[in-house]
Write an enzyme that holds these catalytic residues in place. Structure first.
Site, PDB file in Angstrom:
ATOM      1  CG  ASP A 180      -2.025   0.884   1.192  1.00  0.00           C
ATOM      2  OD1 ASP A 180      -3.139   0.477   0.912  1.00  0.00           O
ATOM      3  OD2 ASP A 180      -1.875   2.150   1.259  1.00  0.00           O
ATOM      4  CB  ILE A 181       0.912   4.271  -2.342  1.00  0.00           C
ATOM      5  CG1 ILE A 181       1.969   4.937  -2.798  1.00  0.00           C
ATOM      6  CG2 ILE A 181      -0.245   5.186  -1.897  1.00  0.00           C
ATOM      7  CD1 ILE A 181       1.636   5.623  -3.908  1.00  0.00           C
TER       8      ILE A 181
ATOM      9  CG  ASN B 252     -12.062  -0.451   3.936  1.00  0.00           C
ATOM     10  OD1 ASN B 252     -12.459  -0.720   4.813  1.00  0.00           O
ATOM     11  ND2 ASN B 252     -10.984   0.400   3.720  1.00  0.00           N
TER      12      ASN B 252
ATOM     13  N   GLY C 275     -16.182   2.680   3.008  1.00  0.00           N
ATOM     14  CA  GLY C 275     -15.005   3.909   3.012  1.00  0.00           C
ATOM     15  C   GLY C 275     -14.304   3.278   1.898  1.00  0.00           C
ATOM     16  CD  GLN C 276     -14.775  -0.537  -2.909  1.00  0.00           C
ATOM     17  OE1 GLN C 276     -15.772  -0.741  -2.641  1.00  0.00           O
ATOM     18  NE2 GLN C 276     -13.989  -1.079  -4.019  1.00  0.00           N
TER      19      GLN C 276
ATOM     20  CG  HIS D 108      -8.519  -3.347  -2.904  1.00  0.00           C
ATOM     21  ND1 HIS D 108      -9.646  -2.414  -3.004  1.00  0.00           N
ATOM     22  CD2 HIS D 108      -8.492  -2.466  -1.309  1.00  0.00           C
ATOM     23  CE1 HIS D 108     -10.053  -1.128  -2.466  1.00  0.00           C
ATOM     24  NE2 HIS D 108      -9.385  -1.332  -1.287  1.00  0.00           N
TER      25      HIS D 108
ATOM     26  CG  HIS E 108      -6.909  -3.000   3.133  1.00  0.00           C
ATOM     27  ND1 HIS E 108      -5.740  -1.640   2.748  1.00  0.00           N
ATOM     28  CD2 HIS E 108      -7.942  -2.515   2.542  1.00  0.00           C
ATOM     29  CE1 HIS E 108      -6.739  -0.765   2.062  1.00  0.00           C
ATOM     30  NE2 HIS E 108      -7.791  -1.189   1.688  1.00  0.00           N
TER      31      HIS E 108
HETATM   32  P1  AMP Z   1      -9.673   1.612   0.091  1.00  0.00           P
HETATM   33  O1  AMP Z   1     -10.245   2.487   0.841  1.00  0.00           O
HETATM   34  O2  AMP Z   1     -10.027  -0.090   0.780  1.00  0.00           O
HETATM   35  O3  AMP Z   1     -10.435   1.541  -1.138  1.00  0.00           O
HETATM   36  O4  AMP Z   1      -8.060   1.646   0.170  1.00  0.00           O
HETATM   37  C1  AMP Z   1      -7.518   1.753  -1.056  1.00  0.00           C
HETATM   38  C2  AMP Z   1      -5.902   1.864  -0.700  1.00  0.00           C
HETATM   39  O5  AMP Z   1      -5.282   1.955  -1.842  1.00  0.00           O
HETATM   40  C3  AMP Z   1      -5.485   2.837   0.332  1.00  0.00           C
HETATM   41  O6  AMP Z   1      -5.162   2.221   1.562  1.00  0.00           O
HETATM   42  C4  AMP Z   1      -4.352   3.653  -0.509  1.00  0.00           C
HETATM   43  O7  AMP Z   1      -3.536   3.901   0.306  1.00  0.00           O
HETATM   44  C5  AMP Z   1      -4.068   2.593  -1.602  1.00  0.00           C
HETATM   45  N1  AMP Z   1      -3.422   3.147  -2.779  1.00  0.00           N
HETATM   46  C6  AMP Z   1      -4.193   3.976  -3.385  1.00  0.00           C
HETATM   47  N2  AMP Z   1      -3.357   4.436  -4.565  1.00  0.00           N
HETATM   48  C7  AMP Z   1      -2.307   3.361  -4.573  1.00  0.00           C
HETATM   49  C8  AMP Z   1      -1.217   3.131  -5.443  1.00  0.00           C
HETATM   50  N3  AMP Z   1      -0.958   3.920  -6.528  1.00  0.00           N
HETATM   51  N4  AMP Z   1      -0.457   2.171  -4.878  1.00  0.00           N
HETATM   52  C9  AMP Z   1      -0.517   1.310  -3.899  1.00  0.00           C
HETATM   53  N5  AMP Z   1      -1.610   1.661  -3.074  1.00  0.00           N
HETATM   54  C10 AMP Z   1      -2.208   2.589  -3.520  1.00  0.00           C
END
Ligand code: AMP
Length: 119
Positions: free
Chosen positions: A33-34, A91, A97-98, A104, A106
């Site tokens: 995760d970024i 999420n 909160g998606q 995906h 986590h």
């Molecule tokens: P969600 O709220 O479950 O949709 O989480 C989306 C996740 O994607 C968040 O934890 C972000 O930090 C992560 N994210 C967004 N863009 C990127 C990216 N380019 N590379 C890796 N993780 C990302």
């Protein structure tokens, strides 16, 4: 709501933007995760165009579902998190909160993660 093929994970799957890849097979891609929320914060995504958990389990093939779950298992095995424990979060939708509309999971670990939900 149709799948948005311009979402950021779709771009990662197409190789249009980079990711810190951990694992990949026919059905799953895992990357860091970024914005990590824990010492270990891994995202595992299915390769197909699914928006949410409910979309995935309703429309993906049995092979895709099994392959994705096995992919998560391989990431967990390789993560070193098993002995101390870990948390999986998915999420979904507005109340969930998606942020990224590609299904995906986590994987979080590396410290005690506290209560399941923010109080
Ligand atoms: P969600 O709220 O479950 O949709 O989480 C989306 C996740 O994607 C968040 O934890 C972000 O930090 C992560 N994210 C967004 N863009 C990127 C990216 N380019 N590379 C890796 N993780 C990302």
């Amino acid at each position: 709501m149709p799948y948005d093929s311009n979402n950021i994970f779709a771009k990662i799957l197409r190789g249009e933007i980079p990711c810190k890849k951990i694992y990949e097979d026919e059905f799953a891609l895992a990357f860091h995760d970024i914005h990590p929320q824990a010492p270990v914060h891994i995202l595992v995504i299915p390769k197909g165009p699914y928006i949410s958990k409910d979309d995935f389990i309703a429309t993906a093939s049995d092979e895709e579902i099994a392959g994705y779950e096995r992919g998560i298992g391989k990431v967990l095995q390789a993560s070193g998190l098993m002995s101390e424990g870990y948390r999986l979060i998915s999420n979904n939708g507005v109340n969930g909160g998606q942020e990224v509309p590609h299904y995906h999971v986590h994987i979080l670990g590396g410290r005690e993660l506290g209560p399941m939900l923010k109080q």
